[in-house]
Design an enzyme around this catalytic site. Sequence first.
Site, PDB file in Angstrom:
ATOM      1  N   ASP A  64       0.868  -1.179   0.000  1.00  0.00           N
ATOM      2  CA  ASP A  64       0.000   0.000   0.000  1.00  0.00           C
ATOM      3  C   ASP A  64       0.904   1.229   0.000  1.00  0.00           C
ATOM      4  O   ASP A  64       1.664   1.440   0.954  1.00  0.00           O
ATOM      5  CB  ASP A  64      -0.887  -0.048   1.256  1.00  0.00           C
ATOM      6  CG  ASP A  64      -1.894   1.096   1.303  1.00  0.00           C
ATOM      7  OD1 ASP A  64      -1.573   2.201   0.823  1.00  0.00           O
ATOM      8  OD2 ASP A  64      -2.994   0.878   1.844  1.00  0.00           O
ATOM      9  N   VAL A  65       0.829   2.038  -1.059  1.00  0.00           N
ATOM     10  CA  VAL A  65       1.750   3.174  -1.196  1.00  0.00           C
ATOM     11  C   VAL A  65       1.550   4.249  -0.124  1.00  0.00           C
ATOM     12  O   VAL A  65       2.424   5.091   0.072  1.00  0.00           O
ATOM     13  CB  VAL A  65       1.637   3.843  -2.591  1.00  0.00           C
ATOM     14  CG1 VAL A  65       2.103   2.927  -3.700  1.00  0.00           C
ATOM     15  CG2 VAL A  65       0.237   4.367  -2.847  1.00  0.00           C
ATOM     16  N   SER A 143      -2.239  16.249 -12.104  1.00  0.00           N
ATOM     17  CA  SER A 143      -3.562  16.401 -12.733  1.00  0.00           C
ATOM     18  C   SER A 143      -3.714  17.835 -13.212  1.00  0.00           C
ATOM     19  O   SER A 143      -3.153  18.763 -12.612  1.00  0.00           O
ATOM     20  CB  SER A 143      -4.662  16.105 -11.709  1.00  0.00           C
ATOM     21  OG  SER A 143      -5.918  16.518 -12.209  1.00  0.00           O
ATOM     22  N   TYR A 156      -8.574  17.080  -3.586  1.00  0.00           N
ATOM     23  CA  TYR A 156      -7.852  16.368  -4.653  1.00  0.00           C
ATOM     24  C   TYR A 156      -6.872  17.324  -5.342  1.00  0.00           C
ATOM     25  O   TYR A 156      -5.717  16.975  -5.590  1.00  0.00           O
ATOM     26  CB  TYR A 156      -8.869  15.809  -5.652  1.00  0.00           C
ATOM     27  CG  TYR A 156      -8.269  15.053  -6.814  1.00  0.00           C
ATOM     28  CD1 TYR A 156      -7.770  13.766  -6.657  1.00  0.00           C
ATOM     29  CD2 TYR A 156      -8.199  15.629  -8.089  1.00  0.00           C
ATOM     30  CE1 TYR A 156      -7.224  13.064  -7.733  1.00  0.00           C
ATOM     31  CE2 TYR A 156      -7.655  14.937  -9.164  1.00  0.00           C
ATOM     32  CZ  TYR A 156      -7.169  13.660  -8.984  1.00  0.00           C
ATOM     33  OH  TYR A 156      -6.626  12.972 -10.048  1.00  0.00           O
ATOM     34  N   ALA A 158      -5.469  20.020  -4.204  1.00  0.00           N
ATOM     35  CA  ALA A 158      -4.332  20.340  -3.321  1.00  0.00           C
ATOM     36  C   ALA A 158      -3.350  19.173  -3.278  1.00  0.00           C
ATOM     37  O   ALA A 158      -2.128  19.363  -3.298  1.00  0.00           O
ATOM     38  CB  ALA A 158      -4.845  20.653  -1.916  1.00  0.00           C
TER      39      ALA A 158
HETATM   40  P1  NDP Z   1      -7.965   4.249 -11.265  1.00  0.00           P
HETATM   41  O1  NDP Z   1      -8.871   4.528 -10.120  1.00  0.00           O
HETATM   42  O2  NDP Z   1      -8.510   3.675 -12.502  1.00  0.00           O
HETATM   43  O3  NDP Z   1      -6.734   3.321 -10.766  1.00  0.00           O
HETATM   44  C1  NDP Z   1      -6.019   3.716  -9.636  1.00  0.00           C
HETATM   45  C2  NDP Z   1      -4.971   2.661  -9.335  1.00  0.00           C
HETATM   46  O4  NDP Z   1      -4.268   3.075  -8.139  1.00  0.00           O
HETATM   47  C3  NDP Z   1      -5.566   1.295  -9.055  1.00  0.00           C
HETATM   48  O5  NDP Z   1      -4.748   0.307  -9.627  1.00  0.00           O
HETATM   49  C4  NDP Z   1      -5.539   1.225  -7.534  1.00  0.00           C
HETATM   50  O6  NDP Z   1      -5.443  -0.093  -7.030  1.00  0.00           O
HETATM   51  C5  NDP Z   1      -4.258   1.974  -7.228  1.00  0.00           C
HETATM   52  N1  NDP Z   1      -4.200   2.415  -5.834  1.00  0.00           N
HETATM   53  C6  NDP Z   1      -5.066   3.228  -5.191  1.00  0.00           C
HETATM   54  N2  NDP Z   1      -4.692   3.374  -3.905  1.00  0.00           N
HETATM   55  C7  NDP Z   1      -3.564   2.645  -3.748  1.00  0.00           C
HETATM   56  C8  NDP Z   1      -2.712   2.382  -2.648  1.00  0.00           C
HETATM   57  N3  NDP Z   1      -2.957   2.944  -1.462  1.00  0.00           N
HETATM   58  N4  NDP Z   1      -1.633   1.589  -2.837  1.00  0.00           N
HETATM   59  C9  NDP Z   1      -1.378   1.021  -4.048  1.00  0.00           C
HETATM   60  N5  NDP Z   1      -2.165   1.224  -5.128  1.00  0.00           N
HETATM   61  C10 NDP Z   1      -3.253   2.011  -4.965  1.00  0.00           C
HETATM   62  O7  NDP Z   1      -7.241   5.644 -11.568  1.00  0.00           O
HETATM   63  P2  NDP Z   1      -6.603   6.225 -12.924  1.00  0.00           P
HETATM   64  O8  NDP Z   1      -5.914   5.157 -13.649  1.00  0.00           O
HETATM   65  O9  NDP Z   1      -7.627   7.041 -13.582  1.00  0.00           O
HETATM   66  O10 NDP Z   1      -5.548   7.270 -12.303  1.00  0.00           O
HETATM   67  C11 NDP Z   1      -4.155   7.014 -12.198  1.00  0.00           C
HETATM   68  C12 NDP Z   1      -3.469   8.285 -11.737  1.00  0.00           C
HETATM   69  O11 NDP Z   1      -3.734   9.352 -12.677  1.00  0.00           O
HETATM   70  C13 NDP Z   1      -3.977   8.779 -10.378  1.00  0.00           C
HETATM   71  O12 NDP Z   1      -2.914   9.311  -9.638  1.00  0.00           O
HETATM   72  C14 NDP Z   1      -4.960   9.884 -10.766  1.00  0.00           C
HETATM   73  O13 NDP Z   1      -5.120  10.822  -9.743  1.00  0.00           O
HETATM   74  C15 NDP Z   1      -4.290  10.464 -11.995  1.00  0.00           C
HETATM   75  N6  NDP Z   1      -5.215  11.177 -12.860  1.00  0.00           N
HETATM   76  C16 NDP Z   1      -6.270  10.527 -13.461  1.00  0.00           C
HETATM   77  C17 NDP Z   1      -7.155  11.250 -14.253  1.00  0.00           C
HETATM   78  C18 NDP Z   1      -8.324  10.616 -14.939  1.00  0.00           C
HETATM   79  O14 NDP Z   1      -9.110  11.346 -15.556  1.00  0.00           O
HETATM   80  N7  NDP Z   1      -8.492   9.307 -14.902  1.00  0.00           N
HETATM   81  C19 NDP Z   1      -6.994  12.698 -14.462  1.00  0.00           C
HETATM   82  C20 NDP Z   1      -5.854  13.259 -13.786  1.00  0.00           C
HETATM   83  C21 NDP Z   1      -5.019  12.523 -13.024  1.00  0.00           C
HETATM   84  P3  NDP Z   1      -6.726  -0.901  -6.468  1.00  0.00           P
HETATM   85  O15 NDP Z   1      -7.185  -1.729  -7.628  1.00  0.00           O
HETATM   86  O16 NDP Z   1      -6.133  -1.714  -5.334  1.00  0.00           O
HETATM   87  O17 NDP Z   1      -7.732   0.106  -5.997  1.00  0.00           O
END
Ligand code: NDP
Length: 248
Positions: A64-65, A143, A156, A158
């Site tokens: 967990d990051v 983002s 988010y 911030a």
């Molecule tokens: P998703 O929700 O589709 O996927 C998020 C991923 O992060 C999942 O694999 C999830 O794993 C993992 N994750 C969440 N919390 C943790 C944790 N504590 N430890 C390890 N892994 C974790 O998100 P997106 O693919 O859309 O987003 C990816 C990144 O891009 C994020 O940082 C997001 O903020 C950023 N972003 C996305 C945008 C969008 O429009 N989609 C726009 C701007 C930025 P699990 O399956 O276990 O939940």
Amino acid sequence: MKLLENKNIIVTGSCRGIGLATSQLFAQHGANLWLNGRDELALQTLSAKLTSQFKNNNHVCCFDVSVYDQVKNGFQSLFKQCKKLDVLVNNAGILDDALIGMVSQKQIAHTFSTNTYSVLYCSQYAQRLMIRNGGGSIINLASIVGVNGNAGQSVYAASKAAIIGATLSLSKELASANIRVNAIAPGFIDTDMARSIGDELYLQRVDSIAMKRVGKAQDIANTALYLASDLSSYVTGQVIGVDGGMLI
Ligand code: NDP
């Protein structure tokens, strides 16, 4: 041409959305991958699938990051396995929006520990390995909202603006060690996260994009590939918007 051969790379949150598209593209380009997430079984399944499809080396790195000790143990175990790290993609993140009058202390803490503290934790351990290796590339998923702000997204935004501050500072701090640090600022990308906001808001967001289409996870993965590869060897301290001309 394979752009990532012999590169050891960790992608956080690699099982879904942008992390998954990035891992698939990196595997296609010959990377040795450490796939991070919280679900060990899902990671093992992904690892086996990538190995069979792309014949690259894949490893599971389950932690967990947002939890410092888990990040520490995860990177220690990675170091035991490979001794060097070339690229860290700080992708894992959550979206848990609420108006400022309604948001709870728990939501604020959870968003910051997952989106922001994680970037600092992982970067700290990654740069130690990269320094030993003579350099590397850290790629942070920020983002457009962290750059421009958006009503209803103060927490988010911030958490993502802080990533930009960390990116700019780390790029200056680590340049002498040949470690490049850049951020990608996606606009609106079609993943579970984007779908979670509901149909009405989803359509409003798409309408605010000059190109009039939602982005694909592949659009972000392509930019991550550039930043991970030697094609960007003189690029550091940049925040690259990948948003189809979104207006926020
Ligand atoms: P998703 O929700 O589709 O996927 C998020 C991923 O992060 C999942 O694999 C999830 O794993 C993992 N994750 C969440 N919390 C943790 C944790 N504590 N430890 C390890 N892994 C974790 O998100 P997106 O693919 O859309 O987003 C990816 C990144 O891009 C994020 O940082 C997001 O903020 C950023 N972003 C996305 C945008 C969008 O429009 N989609 C726009 C701007 C930025 P699990 O399956 O276990 O939940």
